[in-house]
Design an enzyme around this catalytic site. Structure first.
Site, PDB file in Angstrom:
ATOM      1  N   ASN A   1       0.871  -1.178   0.000  1.00 53.52           N
ATOM      2  CA  ASN A   1       0.000   0.000   0.000  1.00 53.52           C
ATOM      3  C   ASN A   1       0.910   1.231   0.000  1.00 53.52           C
ATOM      4  OD1 ASN A   1      -1.741   2.087   0.592  1.00 53.52           O
ATOM      5  ND2 ASN A   1      -2.296   1.358   2.635  1.00 53.52           N
TER       6      ASN A   1
ATOM      7  N   LYS B   1       0.164   4.295  -0.339  1.00 57.88           N
ATOM      8  CA  LYS B   1      -0.467   5.482   0.284  1.00 57.88           C
ATOM      9  C   LYS B   1      -0.237   6.740  -0.556  1.00 57.88           C
ATOM     10  CE  LYS B   1      -0.067   3.288   4.764  1.00 57.88           C
ATOM     11  NZ  LYS B   1      -0.034   3.428   6.212  1.00 57.88           N
TER      12      LYS B   1
ATOM     13  N   HIS C   1      -9.377   0.646   4.935  1.00 56.92           N
ATOM     14  CA  HIS C   1      -8.114   0.863   5.659  1.00 56.92           C
ATOM     15  C   HIS C   1      -8.384   1.758   6.862  1.00 56.92           C
ATOM     16  CE1 HIS C   1      -4.082   2.218   6.603  1.00 56.92           C
ATOM     17  NE2 HIS C   1      -3.648   1.174   5.942  1.00 56.92           N
TER      18      HIS C   1
ATOM     19  N   GLU D   1      -6.916   4.180   8.020  1.00 52.72           N
ATOM     20  CA  GLU D   1      -6.783   5.625   7.742  1.00 52.72           C
ATOM     21  C   GLU D   1      -8.041   6.159   7.083  1.00 52.72           C
ATOM     22  OE1 GLU D   1      -2.996   5.366   5.713  1.00 52.72           O
ATOM     23  OE2 GLU D   1      -2.045   4.843   7.612  1.00 52.72           O
TER      24      GLU D   1
ATOM     25  N   GLU E   1      -5.433  -5.587  10.465  1.00 52.44           N
ATOM     26  CA  GLU E   1      -4.448  -4.540  10.690  1.00 52.44           C
ATOM     27  C   GLU E   1      -4.750  -3.827  12.006  1.00 52.44           C
ATOM     28  OE1 GLU E   1      -2.385  -3.245   6.852  1.00 52.44           O
ATOM     29  OE2 GLU E   1      -4.099  -1.948   7.128  1.00 52.44           O
TER      30      GLU E   1
ATOM     31  N   GLY F   1       2.265   1.749  10.942  1.00 50.88           N
ATOM     32  CA  GLY F   1       3.193   2.866  10.840  1.00 50.88           C
ATOM     33  C   GLY F   1       3.875   3.230  12.148  1.00 50.88           C
TER      34      GLY F   1
ATOM     35  N   SER G   1       3.400  -2.692  10.503  1.00 54.58           N
ATOM     36  CA  SER G   1       4.836  -2.708  10.792  1.00 54.58           C
ATOM     37  C   SER G   1       5.508  -4.030  10.427  1.00 54.58           C
ATOM     38  CB  SER G   1       5.092  -2.331  12.261  1.00 54.58           C
ATOM     39  OG  SER G   1       4.670  -0.993  12.491  1.00 54.58           O
TER      40      SER G   1
HETATM   41  C1  PEP Z   1      -0.738  -0.116   6.304  1.00 57.38           C
HETATM   42  O1  PEP Z   1      -0.868   1.091   6.278  1.00 57.38           O
HETATM   43  O2  PEP Z   1      -1.584  -0.853   5.763  1.00 57.38           O
HETATM   44  C2  PEP Z   1       0.419  -0.655   6.976  1.00 57.38           C
HETATM   45  C3  PEP Z   1       0.408  -1.917   7.312  1.00 57.38           C
HETATM   46  O3  PEP Z   1       1.433   0.221   7.241  1.00 57.38           O
HETATM   47  P1  PEP Z   1       2.878  -0.134   7.888  1.00 57.38           P
HETATM   48  O4  PEP Z   1       3.363  -1.385   7.205  1.00 57.38           O
HETATM   49  O5  PEP Z   1       3.726   1.052   7.571  1.00 57.38           O
HETATM   50  O6  PEP Z   1       2.644  -0.332   9.339  1.00 57.38           O
END
Ligand code: PEP
Length: 251
Positions: A11, A13, A96, A98, A168, A174, A213
């Site tokens: 992703n 973003k 997601h 976000e 997630e 993040g 992460s």
């Molecule tokens: C995400 O935004 O879907 C995600 C998993 O981000 P990160 O890997 O940076 O934690």
């Protein structure tokens, strides 16, 4: 073939320029030959055509980070799943955290988006996950259930035969603080057994990705859990070497 062929999705973003995303996609195409899992990249809408031209005829699939729950009409600024299908997108991420937290997407909107993706003939990657407060309050199971039930109410259990789930935990996205492999496996197993109450063969076949992460250093342990079928990768997906190392950890 493994009925749950692992999938690693990047992703990207709100990142990149036309030239940088083409360079990233080119590095992935050049390095993907020894990767056996399915690989998907999800650039921003305006970069999809550039990336499409690079990944065409490669093993790398193309997806989007979001779409409208509508297929056409007076919905200024929206992009329909049907439009993304024309650019060879195979998957679209919906829900997601976000989108949920920053753009007010409710469980019901996420469910309608999942249905819109399927109506366009594409596969939704349906993101669910609890906040830190919800985990600390011991509420993660009811949060997961509510988020999953909202989607099941719209696409039905059979809809999960043509969908991917991404667990997630919001507190892991993040932050550099991944869920442990035991924590993630516990949630994935709970999600699969909840779906199995409705249809055991659909539940056995649905891919459940972990996101939050994931890095080259922790990917192998996470992906070796029996109910973790790959990952949804944010930050580490912006670096070709890291993303390819994560893909290799999945198979
Ligand atoms: C995400 O935004 O879907 C995600 C998993 O981000 P990160 O890997 O940076 O934690």
């Amino acid at each position: 073939m493994n009925p749950r062929q692992p999938l690693v999705a990047g992703n990207w973003k709100l990142n990149g320029s036309r030239s940088s995303v083409k360079a990233l996609a080119t590095a992935l195409v050049d390095g993907v030959s020894d990767v056996t899992c399915d690989v998907l990249v999800c650039p921003s809408f305006v970069h999809i055509q550039d990336v499409q031209s690079v990944v065409a005829n490669s093993a790398i699939k193309l997806g989007s980070q979001n779409c409208s729950m509508q297929s056409s009409g007076a919905f200024t600024g929206e992009v329909a799943a049907e439009m993304l299908q024309e650019f060879s997108c195979s998957h679209i991420i919906v829900g997601h955290s976000e989108r949920r937290q920053l753009f007010g997407e409710s469980d019901s909107i996420v469910a309608k988006k999942a249905a819109a993706v399927q109506n366009a003939g594409l596969i939704p990657i349906i993101c669910i996950g609890e906040t830190l407060e919800e985990r600390e309050a011991g509420n993660w199971q009811s949060v997961m259930s509510a988020q999953l039930d909202a989607v099941t109410a719209v696409i039905g259990i059979d809809g999960f035969a043509n969908a991917v789930i991404a667990y997630e935990p919001v507190w892991a996205i993040g932050t550099g603080k991944s869920a442990s492999s035991e924590q993630a496996q516990e949630v994935h197993a709970m999600l699969r057994s909840k779906l199995a109450e409705l249809n055991s063969s659909v539940a056995a076949g649905v891919k459940i990705l972990y996101g939050g992460s994931v890095k080259p250093a922790n990917a192998k342990e996470l992906f070796s859990q029996p109910d973790i079928d790959g990952g949804l990768i944010g930050g580490a997906a912006l670096n070709a070497d890291d993303f390819l190392a994560i893909c290799r950890a999945a198979g």
